[in-house]
Design a protein around this motif. Structure first.
Motif, PDB file in Angstrom:
ATOM      1  N   ALA A 232       0.792  -1.224   0.000  1.00  0.00           N
ATOM      2  CA  ALA A 232       0.000   0.000   0.000  1.00  0.00           C
ATOM      3  C   ALA A 232       0.831   1.285   0.000  1.00  0.00           C
ATOM      4  N   PHE A 233       2.040   1.234   0.531  1.00  0.00           N
ATOM      5  CA  PHE A 233       2.902   2.427   0.563  1.00  0.00           C
ATOM      6  C   PHE A 233       4.277   1.977   0.076  1.00  0.00           C
TER       7      PHE A 233
ATOM      8  N   GLY B 183       6.896   3.157  -1.571  1.00  0.00           N
ATOM      9  CA  GLY B 183       8.176   3.863  -1.435  1.00  0.00           C
ATOM     10  C   GLY B 183       9.162   3.358  -2.475  1.00  0.00           C
TER      11      GLY B 183
ATOM     12  N   ILE C 296       1.583   0.574  -4.669  1.00  0.00           N
ATOM     13  CA  ILE C 296       0.906   1.875  -4.739  1.00  0.00           C
ATOM     14  C   ILE C 296       1.779   2.933  -4.067  1.00  0.00           C
ATOM     15  N   ASP C 297       1.862   4.078  -4.676  1.00  0.00           N
ATOM     16  CA  ASP C 297       2.489   5.232  -4.024  1.00  0.00           C
ATOM     17  C   ASP C 297       1.940   6.506  -4.667  1.00  0.00           C
ATOM     18  N   LEU C 298       1.904   7.570  -3.860  1.00  0.00           N
ATOM     19  CA  LEU C 298       1.445   8.867  -4.366  1.00  0.00           C
ATOM     20  C   LEU C 298       2.481   9.504  -5.277  1.00  0.00           C
ATOM     21  N   ASP C 299       3.712   9.090  -5.103  1.00  0.00           N
ATOM     22  CA  ASP C 299       4.832   9.794  -5.698  1.00  0.00           C
ATOM     23  C   ASP C 299       5.417   8.965  -6.851  1.00  0.00           C
TER      24      ASP C 299
ATOM     25  N   LYS D 246       9.080   8.015  -6.622  1.00  0.00           N
ATOM     26  CA  LYS D 246       9.357   6.862  -5.755  1.00  0.00           C
ATOM     27  C   LYS D 246       9.099   5.569  -6.525  1.00  0.00           C
TER      28      LYS D 246
ATOM     29  N   ALA E 119      -1.230   6.454  -7.041  1.00  0.00           N
ATOM     30  CA  ALA E 119      -2.573   6.746  -6.523  1.00  0.00           C
ATOM     31  C   ALA E 119      -2.494   6.912  -5.018  1.00  0.00           C
ATOM     32  N   ASN E 120      -3.561   7.453  -4.453  1.00  0.00           N
ATOM     33  CA  ASN E 120      -3.665   7.476  -2.994  1.00  0.00           C
ATOM     34  C   ASN E 120      -4.183   6.106  -2.555  1.00  0.00           C
ATOM     35  N   THR E 121      -3.417   5.456  -1.718  1.00  0.00           N
ATOM     36  CA  THR E 121      -3.739   4.104  -1.276  1.00  0.00           C
ATOM     37  C   THR E 121      -5.088   4.030  -0.551  1.00  0.00           C
TER      38      THR E 121
ATOM     39  N   PRO F 174       3.564   6.055   6.258  1.00  0.00           N
ATOM     40  CA  PRO F 174       4.376   7.091   6.910  1.00  0.00           C
ATOM     41  C   PRO F 174       3.962   7.224   8.375  1.00  0.00           C
TER      42      PRO F 174
ATOM     43  N   ILE G 154      -2.602   9.967   7.676  1.00  0.00           N
ATOM     44  CA  ILE G 154      -2.348   9.764   6.249  1.00  0.00           C
ATOM     45  C   ILE G 154      -3.222  10.760   5.483  1.00  0.00           C
ATOM     46  N   GLN G 155      -2.606  11.473   4.562  1.00  0.00           N
ATOM     47  CA  GLN G 155      -3.355  12.478   3.784  1.00  0.00           C
ATOM     48  C   GLN G 155      -4.361  11.799   2.858  1.00  0.00           C
TER      49      GLN G 155
HETATM   50  P1  ADP Z   1       9.849   7.818   3.416  1.00  0.00           P
HETATM   51  O1  ADP Z   1       9.739   6.309   3.511  1.00  0.00           O
HETATM   52  O2  ADP Z   1      10.519   8.292   2.178  1.00  0.00           O
HETATM   53  O3  ADP Z   1      10.301   8.485   4.698  1.00  0.00           O
HETATM   54  P2  ADP Z   1       7.160   8.259   4.154  1.00  0.00           P
HETATM   55  O4  ADP Z   1       7.444   7.384   5.316  1.00  0.00           O
HETATM   56  O5  ADP Z   1       6.668   9.660   4.382  1.00  0.00           O
HETATM   57  O6  ADP Z   1       8.387   8.326   3.176  1.00  0.00           O
HETATM   58  O7  ADP Z   1       6.095   7.515   3.234  1.00  0.00           O
HETATM   59  C1  ADP Z   1       6.367   6.265   2.702  1.00  0.00           C
HETATM   60  C2  ADP Z   1       5.872   6.251   1.291  1.00  0.00           C
HETATM   61  O8  ADP Z   1       4.448   6.305   1.297  1.00  0.00           O
HETATM   62  C3  ADP Z   1       6.370   7.431   0.459  1.00  0.00           C
HETATM   63  O9  ADP Z   1       6.929   6.931  -0.728  1.00  0.00           O
HETATM   64  C4  ADP Z   1       5.122   8.261   0.211  1.00  0.00           C
HETATM   65  O10 ADP Z   1       5.120   8.857  -1.083  1.00  0.00           O
HETATM   66  C5  ADP Z   1       4.036   7.211   0.292  1.00  0.00           C
HETATM   67  N1  ADP Z   1       2.701   7.721   0.688  1.00  0.00           N
HETATM   68  C6  ADP Z   1       2.412   8.573   1.686  1.00  0.00           C
HETATM   69  N2  ADP Z   1       1.077   8.770   1.791  1.00  0.00           N
HETATM   70  C7  ADP Z   1       0.504   7.995   0.829  1.00  0.00           C
HETATM   71  C8  ADP Z   1      -0.827   7.742   0.408  1.00  0.00           C
HETATM   72  N3  ADP Z   1      -1.869   8.318   1.020  1.00  0.00           N
HETATM   73  N4  ADP Z   1      -1.040   6.882  -0.624  1.00  0.00           N
HETATM   74  C9  ADP Z   1       0.007   6.283  -1.242  1.00  0.00           C
HETATM   75  N5  ADP Z   1       1.290   6.487  -0.894  1.00  0.00           N
HETATM   76  C10 ADP Z   1       1.549   7.320   0.116  1.00  0.00           C
END
Ligand code: ADP
Length: 245
Positions: free
Chosen positions: A27-28, A30, A52-55, A58, A81-83, A136, A158-159
């Motif tokens: 789901a995240f 990274g 899945i990742d927002l970025d 990444k 996408a937003n997970t 995160p 989580i946003q």
């Molecule tokens: P990092 O591991 O680089 O410190 P974070 O812990 O902030 O980053 O977040 C982990 C990953 O989750 C990042 O790649 C971030 O883009 C991604 N992320 C954060 N919020 C969401 C979300 N709502 N949906 C999908 N991915 C997300």
């Protein structure tokens, strides 16, 4: 964690495809550390990892890393996408469903990167079996909360602005409880694996489980590096009773 997932997969009732490996939603994603470890499992244990990742950057890094680890290009897919949207709006009981809400907000363009496909929601598979999430934790401040001080309801944010049901997340954030609930309802197996900080409050983990509809036990696994506790991984959705005997 991947080793445990491999063992779980062997014992798991593979609901839609009994002879194939399971489909994991990371789901995240990274940079793909966990996704790649899942991708390295044999095909009869894991058939697809959906990252899945927002970025998108990444995801590109994750694709590059998957290439370095020789993960087959059809065994891992990267989705921008937003997970929360994916778990809340796109899957129910493990199946992709369409409830009429337009997905064009996450219809990101498709590209090939290091041989892998990166794109939007149109790449989601019809079925997922298990959710893994390393969300995160809210920056390095979690450390200041002290032993057992990290409360999933209060400290994880989580946003997520649900574009269709803003009342579900009025302040634009989803907490650590809702995240477990979303992941559980997205899968049929209800198997959810959740990475949390080392100082996660265990009572809040139990409450998150109850809130998501789980009963019985959950398994917590502490990960140590050079003798120091780093993370706690929680396994929801299986009866771990045999570990208590
Ligand atoms: P990092 O591991 O680089 O410190 P974070 O812990 O902030 O980053 O977040 C982990 C990953 O989750 C990042 O790649 C971030 O883009 C991604 N992320 C954060 N919020 C969401 C979300 N709502 N949906 C999908 N991915 C997300």
């Amino acid at each position: 964690v991947a080793k445990t997932v491999g063992e779980m997969s062997t014992n798991m009732l593979k609901l839609s495809h009994p002879y194939e490996g399971i489909v994991i939603l990371d789901a995240f994603c990274g940079c793909g550390g966990n996704a790649i470890a899942f991708g390295k499992l044999p095909i009869h244990q894991v058939s697809l990892v959906v990252c899945i990742d927002l970025d998108r950057n990444k995801l590109r890094m994750a694709a590059h890393n998957a290439y370095l680890y020789n993960i087959p290009t059809d065994k891992i897919v990267f989705i921008e996408a937003n997970t929360c949207f994916v778990m809340d709006q796109c899957y129910h009981d493990g199946d992709l469903f369409y409830n009429g809400t337009p997905w064009n907000c996450y219809m990101s363009p498709r590209e090939q990167y290091a041989g892998y496909t990166i794109g939007g929601l149109d790449l989601l598979p019809f079925h997922i079996d298990l959710v893994f999430m390393d969300p995160p934790w809210g920056g390095v401040d979690y450390n200041d909360l002290g032993k057992n001080g990290y409360d999933l309801a209060k400290n994880m944010k989580i946003q997520y602005h649900n574009p269709f049901y803003p009342e579900d997340s009025p302040d634009g954030v989803v907490d650590g409880f809702s995240l477990v609930k979303m992941a559980a309802s997205a899968t049929k197996s209800k198997i959810v694996i959740y990475d949390t900080p080392r100082n996660v409050n265990k009572t809040s983990l139990g409450q998150a489980a109850l809130n998501a509809g789980y009963r019985g036990n959950i398994k917590l696994e502490e990960h140590y590096l050079n003798g120091r506790l780093k993370t706690v991984t929680t396994y929801f959705g299986k009866d771990f009773g045999e570990l208590l005997r």
